[in-house]
Design a protein around this motif. Structure first.
Motif, PDB file in Angstrom:
ATOM      1  N   LEU A   1      50.720  35.809  40.168  1.00  0.00           N
ATOM      2  CA  LEU A   1      49.736  36.373  39.258  1.00  0.00           C
ATOM      3  C   LEU A   1      49.227  37.712  39.738  1.00  0.00           C
ATOM      4  O   LEU A   1      49.406  38.075  40.900  1.00  0.00           O
ATOM      5  N   GLU A   2      48.592  38.429  38.838  1.00  0.00           N
ATOM      6  CA  GLU A   2      47.974  39.710  39.174  1.00  0.00           C
ATOM      7  C   GLU A   2      46.744  39.431  40.039  1.00  0.00           C
ATOM      8  O   GLU A   2      46.044  38.433  39.825  1.00  0.00           O
TER       9      GLU A   2
ATOM     10  N   LEU B   1      41.256  30.505  40.767  1.00  0.00           N
ATOM     11  CA  LEU B   1      42.085  31.193  39.786  1.00  0.00           C
ATOM     12  C   LEU B   1      41.467  31.093  38.398  1.00  0.00           C
ATOM     13  O   LEU B   1      40.722  30.165  38.118  1.00  0.00           O
ATOM     14  N   LYS B   2      41.857  32.017  37.527  1.00  0.00           N
ATOM     15  CA  LYS B   2      41.541  31.868  36.114  1.00  0.00           C
ATOM     16  C   LYS B   2      42.272  30.626  35.621  1.00  0.00           C
ATOM     17  O   LYS B   2      43.346  30.287  36.118  1.00  0.00           O
TER      18      LYS B   2
ATOM     19  N   GLU C   1      43.946  40.698  39.861  1.00  0.00           N
ATOM     20  CA  GLU C   1      42.743  40.654  39.031  1.00  0.00           C
ATOM     21  C   GLU C   1      42.518  39.282  38.404  1.00  0.00           C
ATOM     22  O   GLU C   1      41.429  38.991  37.913  1.00  0.00           O
ATOM     23  N   ASP C   2      43.520  38.383  38.437  1.00  0.00           N
ATOM     24  CA  ASP C   2      43.362  37.028  37.913  1.00  0.00           C
ATOM     25  C   ASP C   2      42.731  36.094  38.942  1.00  0.00           C
ATOM     26  O   ASP C   2      42.492  34.914  38.644  1.00  0.00           O
TER      27      ASP C   2
ATOM     28  N   GLY D   1      46.429  31.760  33.667  1.00  0.00           N
ATOM     29  CA  GLY D   1      46.912  33.048  34.148  1.00  0.00           C
ATOM     30  C   GLY D   1      48.122  32.871  35.034  1.00  0.00           C
ATOM     31  O   GLY D   1      48.349  31.800  35.602  1.00  0.00           O
TER      32      GLY D   1
END
Length: 85
Positions: A75-76, A57-58, A78-79, A61
């Protein structure tokens, strides 16, 4: 169970390491939140990951939530940085 909408993913963090490679025990207060997690559920629009995948994961985020005594992050997609194989 939590069912994410759209391009969202629900993950559960893996446990933090409590010992260093050299065997030094790290106090609980000093533990950093791990960036590795397991995918618990995915929204209908998510194609890159599936339930049970281990992901990175980021660092900052998503939204942390508590559901039925367990901690999750929504989370999205894209994260997510990578799938661990």
């Amino acid at each position: 169970m939590i069912r994410p909408l759209g391009e969202r993913v629900v993950v559960k963090r893996c446990e933090a390491e409590e010992k260093t490679a050299a065997g030094i025990i790290i106090p609980t207060q000093a533990l950093e939140k791990p960036q590795m997690a397991e995918v618990v559920a995915v929204g209908k629009e998510v194609k890159e990951v599936k339930k049970g995948d281990k992901v990175l994961l980021k660092k900052y985020g998503g939204n942390e939530i508590k559901y039925e005594g367990e901690e999750y992050i929504i989370l999205e997609a894209e994260d997510l940085l990578a799938v661990i194989e």
